[in-house]
Motif scaffolding. Structure first.
Motif, PDB file in Angstrom:
ATOM      1  N   TRP A 333       0.830  -1.218   0.000  1.00  0.00           N
ATOM      2  CA  TRP A 333       0.000   0.000   0.000  1.00  0.00           C
ATOM      3  C   TRP A 333       0.857   1.258   0.000  1.00  0.00           C
ATOM      4  O   TRP A 333       1.635   1.479   0.925  1.00  0.00           O
ATOM      5  N   SER A 358      -2.298  -4.565  -4.474  1.00  0.00           N
ATOM      6  CA  SER A 358      -2.134  -3.277  -3.791  1.00  0.00           C
ATOM      7  C   SER A 358      -3.456  -2.727  -3.296  1.00  0.00           C
ATOM      8  O   SER A 358      -4.518  -3.083  -3.794  1.00  0.00           O
ATOM      9  N   VAL A 359      -3.324  -1.800  -2.377  1.00  0.00           N
ATOM     10  CA  VAL A 359      -4.483  -1.046  -1.888  1.00  0.00           C
ATOM     11  C   VAL A 359      -4.472   0.319  -2.567  1.00  0.00           C
ATOM     12  O   VAL A 359      -3.420   0.936  -2.707  1.00  0.00           O
TER      13      VAL A 359
END
Ligand code: WT7
Length: 679
Positions: A333, A358-359
Motif C-alpha cells: 500500500w 495493492s491497496v
C-alpha cells in the motif's frame, strides 16, 4: 531493523533472511555490476518482460555534456513492447489472472471493492476502445483529472495500451492549473469524474473541468471530449450498463448540479457499456513516450516531465521489487495520490509490473479519525507500506493511542518519500508504527528520476535516521562544489548524478532546451538534481534541501515564481517575493512579502483575497501560511530581489551575511519590524 547504537539500525533477521538482497555485501556486488556493466545488469532484468521485438542496436546510449551537443538518453531503442501488456496480459499468462490487482478502499469506511488482473484487463481494453473511438491515436496526449478510484488506473493503462501519452493532473489542483496543463500538452480528451468526497469535503471535479475547458477555449484550444466517471451521482437502475450498481450505503449519493455539453461530455459508463473488452496492444518503440507529468519549475511555468516506455518500465519494476522487497502474495500500500509521480511509479506501474496486490485509498489519514491508516493496514494485512514524512508528523501529533488500537502485525517494510524525514519522525515511524520490528526505507528521488535514486534496501542496508543512505542499482551520485568539482569523502555540496539510468526523464515536453538548461547546464557532464546534500564517512547521503528557488510543501515542490505570479495578479499588488519557511507538519510552508500599489491598504481582508488568489491560480497546497506587508524589498543594484535576505527576515535571523550588493539596506529594518504577529 535493530538499534545498534550510534544511530545505526541494522535489518532484523526475520526480514533479512528471505529478502531479495540479504546483506550489504550482496548489495555491493549487485551495485558494482549495475554501474560497471549496465547492459548485463538491466539486460537480465529485461528478460522478465515481454518484448514484441528485441533491441538489436545499442542497449544504452547518451550524451550528458552540453558542450558536446544535444543532450539525449536512450535505453533499448529499437526494441518494441507495451507497458500495459506487461502490467496485465503478461501477468495473466503467468497465472495471476484471478489474483487481486487492487483493493479499493473508499473515503467512507465500508465503501470498498476489488478487481483482479483479468477483470482489470477487460476494463482497460474497453477503455482503450473508447479512446480510439474518440479519435485518440498513438502519441496523442490525454488529460486525466480524477480522484483515487480504480477507473483512474483503467484510464492510464488504456492510454498505455494504445500508445497515447497520459498527462495526469492531481485532483487538488485548481481549474487554472488544469487548463494550463491541458494547453501545454494539447490534450484534446479529458477524463474526469463527477466529484469526490475527501473526508467530509466535496470536490466537484466536473465543474472544475468545465471551467478549465472554457479557459482553454478562450485561449483558442478545444477539448473535443470530456469523459466523466459517475462516482457520486445517482444510483442507476440495474442493467443500465456498466458496473456501477454497487453503490454502498455510506457513500453520499448526490446528483451534482453539473452543466452538460452534449456535443462534448459523455458518461464513462455509457461509453464502456458499448465497448468491446478485447484490444490488441499497440506495439511501441522503447523510446516512445509513455506519459508526461507536470512538476514545478523555478521560472514559474510547470515543466511537462516526459518518460518513455522500456526504461521507465524496467526501473519502476526493479525499484519496487528491491526497495519494498516485494514478494508474490504480499499486500502493498502506497498512500500517495496517483496524480503525483509516486502514484505513477509505486501505485500503478511498479507494483503491477511485479504482479502485486495493492491497496488504493481514496480518503485521507485523519478521517474519520487518526487511526484510519492502521485500520486499513489490518483490514488488508498490508506488509509493505509507503507514505510521506508530512503524514507521519501529522499522525504523531495525535499520539500513540490511535496507532495502538490496531495490531499492525502484518507490517514489514515502511517507506517514506517526498522530503527529508527528520530523525524524530523516523524514530516514531520505527518505534511506534513499526513496533521496532520493521525496516524503514527513506527513498530519495524526483518526478524527473522516475524511480528511487538513494534508498536503503530493507534486508541489506543499515539505516541511519534522516539519511536516504546509498544509491540504488545503476545510480552514480557525486557531490560537487559551486565550480562543479567533485568532492571526495565526507563533504557537503550539490548532489549530481553522473550516469544515466533507465527510468530517467528524456525531455521537457515541447521544450528540449529547457530540459538541457534546467538539468545539464549548471554542471556540464552531470545531471543536476537541484538538491544539496552531505556525505558522511560511511558514504551515506543526507539531503539538505533544494538549492534553487523551490519550496517543498508537504512533499510537493512549488516554485517561488509561480506563487509570486499568482500574487501579482491581484490589483493591489505591485511586487511580490516568496520564500519557504519551516513548518512542523508540512516541512516547509509559503511565506510571502508583498509591496502594495500607492494608496492600497494592507489588512486582513486583503490577506484573505491574496490567499484566495493563490488557491485559484494553483490550488490549496500552495496557499501561503504568512503574508507580510513589504513597503520595499531588498534588491541588488542590478534590481534582483535578494531572496536569501528575505529568508533570514522571515526567520527573524539578524545575521544577513554579505549585503554589500544591496541597493538600499534601509528596507531591511522595516521588514524585520513588519513581520506578521503569528509567525
Ligand atoms: C524533490 C522531488 C519523488 C516523489 C515525491 C516528490 C525532495 C523527495 C526525498 C527524500 C529528501 C526528498 C527533493 C527532491 N525529496 N524525496 N527521501 N529525502 N528529500 O517528487 O515533487 O519531483 O520532488 O523532493 O528535494 O528533489 P518531486
Amino acid at each position: 531493523m535493530a538499534d545498534k547504537g550510534e544511530g545505526v539500525y541494522i535489518p532484523h533477521d526475520h526480514i533479512r533472511e528471505n529478502s531479495h538482497v540479504s546483506s550489504i555485501e550482496q548489495y555491493q556486488k549487485m551495485y558494482k555490476e549495475s554501474v560497471e556493466n549496465p547492459e548485463a545488469f538491466w539486460g537480465k532484468i529485461a528478460q522478465d518482460f515481454y518484448w514484441k521485438s528485441q533491441c538489436s542496436g545499442k542497449f544504452w546510449e547518451y550524451n550528458y555534456d552540453v558542450r558536446q551537443g544535444e543532450i539525449f538518453i536512450k535505453w533499448m531503442a529499437g526494441a518494441t513492447t507495451n507497458v500495459c501488456y506487461n502490467c496485465l496480459d503478461h501477468n495473466i499468462e503467468k497465472g495471476l489472472g484471478d489474483s487481486v490487482a487492487f483493493y479499493w478502499e473508499g473515503n467512507y469506511p465500508g465503501d470498498a471493492s476489488q478487481i483482479t488482473y483479468s477483470e482489470l484487463l477487460k476494463e482497460v481494453c474497453k477503455c482503450a476502445n473508447v479512446l480510439i473511438n474518440k479519435g485518440v491515436k498513438k502519441g496523442d496526449r490525454v488529460a486525466i483529472y480524477m480522484p483515487m478510484i480504480v477507473e483512474l488506473v483503467v484510464a492510464m493503462l488504456a492510454c498505455a495500451r494504445i500508445g497515447a501519452v497520459h498527462s495526469i493532473v492531481f485532483g487538488g489542483f485548481s481549474a487554472d492549473s488544469l487548463a494550463g496543463r491541458i494547453l501545454d500538452s494539447k490534450s484534446s480528451v479529458l477524463i474526469t469524474a463527477d466529484g469526490v468526497y475527501r473526508g467530509e469535503k466535496l470536490l466537484n471535479l466536473k465543474d472544475i473541468s468545465d471551467t478549465a475547458i472554457q479557459e482553454c477555449l478562450d485561449a483558442g484550444f478545444t477539448v473535443n471530449s470530456c469523459i466523466v466517471v459517475r462516482h457520486l451521482g445517482e444510483k442507476r437502475e440495474p442493467g443500465a450498463g456498466g458496473d456501477m450498481e454497487h453503490h454502498p450505503p455510506k457513500r453520499p449519493c448526490i446528483k451534482l448540479q453539473t452543466n452538460w455539453h452534449n456535443d462534448r461530455d459523455c458518461w464513462w459508463h455509457d461509453l464502456m457499456a458499448d465497448a468491446s473488452d478485447q484490444f490488441e496492444p499497440v506495439w511501441l518503440d522503447a523510446e516512445d513516450p509513455l506519459f508526461m507529468l507536470y512538476t514545478s519549475g523555478s521560472t514559474g511555468k510547470p515543466k511537462g516531465v516526459l518518460h518513455t516506455q522500456a526504461g521507465y518500465m524496467l526501473y519502476a519494476a526493479t525499484t519496487t521489487k528491491y526497495v519494498f522487497d516485494y514478494k508474490p502474495g504480499e499486500i502493498y500500500w502506497c498512500t500517495a495520490d496517483i496524480g503525483w509521480i509516486t502514484g505513477h511509479s509505486y501505485i500503478t506501474y511498479g507494483p503491477m509490473l511485479n504482479g502485486a496486490t495493492s491497496v488504493i485509498f481514496e480518503g485521507m489519514p485523519l478521517w474519520p479519525d487518526a487511526g484510519r491508516m492502521w485500520e486499513i493496514v489490518d483490514k488488508y494485512k498490508v506488509s509493505k507500506f509507503y507514505t510521506a514524512p508530512t503524514a507521519i508528523r501529522t499522525l504523531m501529533k495525535f499520539g500513540e493511542d490511535y496507532v495502538k488500537k490496531h495490531s499492525r502485525k502484518s507490517l514489514k517494510v515502511l517507506g517514506t518519500v517526498g522530503e527529508p524525514i527528520n530523525p524524530e519522525a523516523w524514530l516514531w515511524y520505527y518505534n511506534v508504527i513499526g513496533d521496532k520490528r520493521c525496516s524503514i526505507v527513506d527513498t530519495y528521488w524526483q518526478t524527473e528520476t522516475g524511480g528511487h535514486v538513494l534508498t536503503p534496501l530493507p534486508g541489506a542496508t543499515p539505516a541511519k535516521p534522516g539519511s536516504a543512505t546509498l544509491p540504488f542499482f545503476g545510480q552514480v551520485p557525486a557531490v560537487v562544489n559551486e565550480n562543479g568539482e567533485e568532492l571526495d569523502g565526507p563533504c557537503e555540496g550539490y548532489l549530481v548524478l553522473k550516469q544515466p539510468w533507465p527510468g530517467q526523464m528524456r525531455t521537457v515536453y515541447g521544450d528540449h532546451q529547457r530540459f538541457e538548461r534546467t538539468y545539464f547546464q549548471k554542471f556540464p557532464g552531470y545531471y543536476c538534481t537541484g538538491d544539496g546534500c552531505t556525505r558522511d564517512k560511511d558514504g551515506y547521503y543526507w539531503i539538505t534541501g533544494r538549492t534553487d528557488d523551490m519550496m517543498n510543501v508537504s512533499g510537493h515542490l512549488l516554485s517561488t515564481a509561480e506563487v509570486e505570479s499568482a500574487l501579482i495578479e491581484h490589483s493591489a499588488v505591485a511586487e511580490a517575493a516568496v520564500v519557504s519557511y519551516p513548518h512542523s507538519i508540512k516541512g516547509e510552508c509559503v511565506y510571502c512579502f508583498v509591496t502594495l500599489k500607492e494608496g492600497k491598504l494592507f489588512n486582513d481582508a486583503l490577506v484573505g483575497e491574496l490567499k484566495g488568489k493563490v488557491r485559484q491560480k494553483i490550488g490549496p497546497i500552495a496557499v501561503p501560511e504568512y503574508i507580510q506587508n513589504a513597503p520595499g524589498l531588498p534588491k541588488t543594484r542590478s534590481g534582483k530581489i535578494m531572496r536569501r535576505v528575505l529568508r533570514k527576515i522571515a526567520r527573524n535571523q539578524k545575521d544577513l551575511g554579505d549585503v554589500s550588493t544591496m541597493a538600499d539596506s534601509s528596507v531591511v529594518e522595516v521588514l524585520f519590524q513588519n513581520r506578521p504577529k503569528d509567525v
